[in-house]
Design a protein around this motif. Structure first.
Motif, mmCIF file in Angstrom:
data_model
loop_
_atom_site.group_PDB
_atom_site.id
_atom_site.type_symbol
_atom_site.label_atom_id
_atom_site.label_comp_id
_atom_site.label_asym_id
_atom_site.label_seq_id
_atom_site.Cartn_x
_atom_site.Cartn_y
_atom_site.Cartn_z
ATOM 1 N N GLN A 1 70.865 30.068 25.545
ATOM 2 C CA GLN A 1 71.196 28.643 25.608
ATOM 3 C C GLN A 1 70.647 27.961 26.865
ATOM 4 N N TYR A 2 70.096 28.739 27.778
ATOM 5 C CA TYR A 2 69.584 28.191 29.034
ATOM 6 C C TYR A 2 68.069 28.010 28.952
ATOM 7 N N ASN A 3 67.598 26.825 29.378
ATOM 8 C CA ASN A 3 66.177 26.493 29.265
ATOM 9 C C ASN A 3 65.447 26.424 30.600
ATOM 10 N N TYR A 4 66.184 26.368 31.692
ATOM 11 C CA TYR A 4 65.571 26.098 32.991
ATOM 12 C C TYR A 4 65.982 27.173 33.989
ATOM 13 N N LEU A 5 64.993 27.611 34.760
ATOM 14 C CA LEU A 5 65.227 28.693 35.707
ATOM 15 C C LEU A 5 64.897 28.241 37.118
ATOM 16 N N PHE A 6 65.858 28.407 38.004
ATOM 17 C CA PHE A 6 65.685 28.166 39.431
ATOM 18 C C PHE A 6 65.700 29.530 40.110
ATOM 19 N N LEU A 7 64.696 29.785 40.928
ATOM 20 C CA LEU A 7 64.583 31.064 41.627
ATOM 21 C C LEU A 7 64.515 30.848 43.136
ATOM 22 N N ASP A 8 65.233 31.671 43.868
ATOM 23 C CA ASP A 8 64.985 31.780 45.298
ATOM 24 C C ASP A 8 63.695 32.585 45.437
ATOM 25 N N ARG A 9 63.083 32.572 46.602
ATOM 26 C CA ARG A 9 61.829 33.311 46.780
ATOM 27 C C ARG A 9 62.056 34.645 47.490
ATOM 28 N N ASP A 10 62.399 34.595 48.777
ATOM 29 C CA ASP A 10 62.531 35.812 49.580
ATOM 30 C C ASP A 10 63.721 36.636 49.105
ATOM 31 N N GLY A 11 63.458 37.897 48.764
ATOM 32 C CA GLY A 11 64.501 38.775 48.269
ATOM 33 C C GLY A 11 64.651 38.725 46.756
ATOM 34 N N VAL A 12 63.918 37.821 46.111
ATOM 35 C CA VAL A 12 63.957 37.707 44.651
ATOM 36 C C VAL A 12 62.567 37.991 44.082
ATOM 37 N N ASP B 1 61.736 27.056 29.676
ATOM 38 C CA ASP B 1 60.843 25.898 29.571
ATOM 39 C C ASP B 1 60.298 25.480 30.932
ATOM 40 N N ARG B 2 61.099 25.606 31.955
ATOM 41 C CA ARG B 2 60.691 25.276 33.316
ATOM 42 C C ARG B 2 61.153 26.372 34.254
ATOM 43 N N ILE B 3 60.270 26.719 35.197
ATOM 44 C CA ILE B 3 60.610 27.679 36.247
ATOM 45 C C ILE B 3 60.234 27.049 37.577
ATOM 46 N N VAL B 4 61.236 26.885 38.440
ATOM 47 C CA VAL B 4 60.983 26.336 39.769
ATOM 48 C C VAL B 4 61.547 27.270 40.824
ATOM 49 N N GLU C 1 48.823 35.101 41.913
ATOM 50 C CA GLU C 1 49.149 36.458 41.472
ATOM 51 C C GLU C 1 50.095 36.434 40.266
ATOM 52 N N ILE C 2 51.033 35.516 40.274
ATOM 53 C CA ILE C 2 51.958 35.386 39.139
ATOM 54 C C ILE C 2 51.197 34.971 37.890
ATOM 55 N N GLU C 3 50.275 34.031 38.031
ATOM 56 C CA GLU C 3 49.478 33.598 36.882
ATOM 57 C C GLU C 3 48.583 34.716 36.358
ATOM 58 N N LYS C 4 47.995 35.503 37.257
ATOM 59 C CA LYS C 4 47.175 36.654 36.831
ATOM 60 C C LYS C 4 47.992 37.637 36.006
ATOM 61 N N ALA C 5 49.293 37.728 36.302
ATOM 62 C CA ALA C 5 50.179 38.661 35.603
ATOM 63 C C ALA C 5 50.767 38.049 34.322
ATOM 64 N N GLY C 6 50.373 36.807 34.014
ATOM 65 C CA GLY C 6 50.853 36.174 32.789
ATOM 66 C C GLY C 6 52.097 35.320 32.965
ATOM 67 N N GLY C 7 52.449 35.039 34.210
ATOM 68 C CA GLY C 7 53.626 34.219 34.481
ATOM 69 C C GLY C 7 53.250 32.846 34.996
ATOM 70 N N ARG C 8 54.267 32.056 35.310
ATOM 71 C CA ARG C 8 54.019 30.729 35.871
ATOM 72 C C ARG C 8 55.197 30.283 36.731
ATOM 73 N N ILE C 9 54.896 29.392 37.640
ATOM 74 C CA ILE C 9 55.903 28.638 38.383
ATOM 75 C C ILE C 9 55.481 27.183 38.241
ATOM 76 N N SER D 1 70.804 25.517 33.055
ATOM 77 C CA SER D 1 69.953 26.156 34.056
ATOM 78 C C SER D 1 70.586 27.433 34.589
ATOM 79 N N VAL D 2 69.705 28.352 34.995
ATOM 80 C CA VAL D 2 70.106 29.604 35.627
ATOM 81 C C VAL D 2 69.550 29.593 37.047
ATOM 82 N N MET D 3 70.379 29.991 37.999
ATOM 83 C CA MET D 3 69.939 30.165 39.384
ATOM 84 C C MET D 3 69.971 31.643 39.702
ATOM 85 N N VAL D 4 68.811 32.189 40.108
ATOM 86 C CA VAL D 4 68.722 33.590 40.508
ATOM 87 C C VAL D 4 68.444 33.638 42.010
#
Length: 179
Positions: free
Chosen positions: A6-17, A51-54, A82-90, A128-131
């Motif tokens: 049910q969650y469409n949006y992902l918020f990520l911390d950077r360092d340690g994640v 749908d969105r990753i920030v 590097e993320i895009e080379k691996a098939g991901g996106r931000i 949204s999910v916050m990791v």
């Protein structure tokens, strides 16, 4: 069906994640930026699920003049590449260089989340999910009614933070693999 479908949006911390955190230090250049094991694989999986990753990251090292905005931009371009080379996106990275914990943009305060909504008006915090790997990340997500995920080994299982999260995973890949 996974409870997080049910969650469409992902918020990520950077360092340690996404990358290895440098205790009592900052990632100041590409040589110091080390991806956490399987985080690139995780980003590829997460790209298919959200749908969105920030990224929302406190970067006090700039405010302390330990590094520059230009240094950070180089690091982020490397990370995205590097993320895009691996098939991901931000979709976008938001960062706060302010020294004061009272800054609206410094997590756990929510200014960076509202910057994301200004850029991506479709983002709904309740979908949204916050990791993150720290108390301020979890508080940031909770203030916005996000689903909160703690990753990493910063806190022992007995720590009170584990009472205030929706879920815990060893790392970003374990979270992504659970979806």
């Amino acid at each position: 069906m996974n409870e997080l479908s049910q969650y469409n949006y992902l918020f990520l911390d950077r360092d340690g994640v996404i990358n290895v955190e440098r205790p009592n230090d900052y990632v100041k250049n590409i040589a110091e930026f080390v991806f956490i094991e399987d985080s690139l694989k995780a980003m590829a999986i997460l790209t298919q699920k959200f749908d969105r990753i920030v990224v929302v990251t406190n970067q006090r090292g700039i405010g302390k003049s330990i590094m520059t905005n230009s240094d950070l931009e180089i690091i982020h371009q490397y990370m995205i590449s590097e993320i895009e080379k691996a098939g991901g996106r931000i979709d976008k990275i938001y960062y706060c260089t302010d020294l004061s914990n009272r800054s609206i943009n410094r997590k756990p305060n929510v200014g960076m989340a509202f910057q994301a909504v200004a850029d991506f008006p479709e983002v709904d915090f309740t979908k949204s999910v916050m990791v993150g790997n720290s108390f301020s990340d979890i508080q940031f997500g909770q203030k916005l009614s996000m689903h909160t995920i703690l990753v990493g080994d910063k806190y022992k299982k007995e720590h009170k933070i584990h009472n205030n999260i929706n879920a815990y995973y060893e790392n970003l890949y374990k979270f992504a693999d659970s979806l």
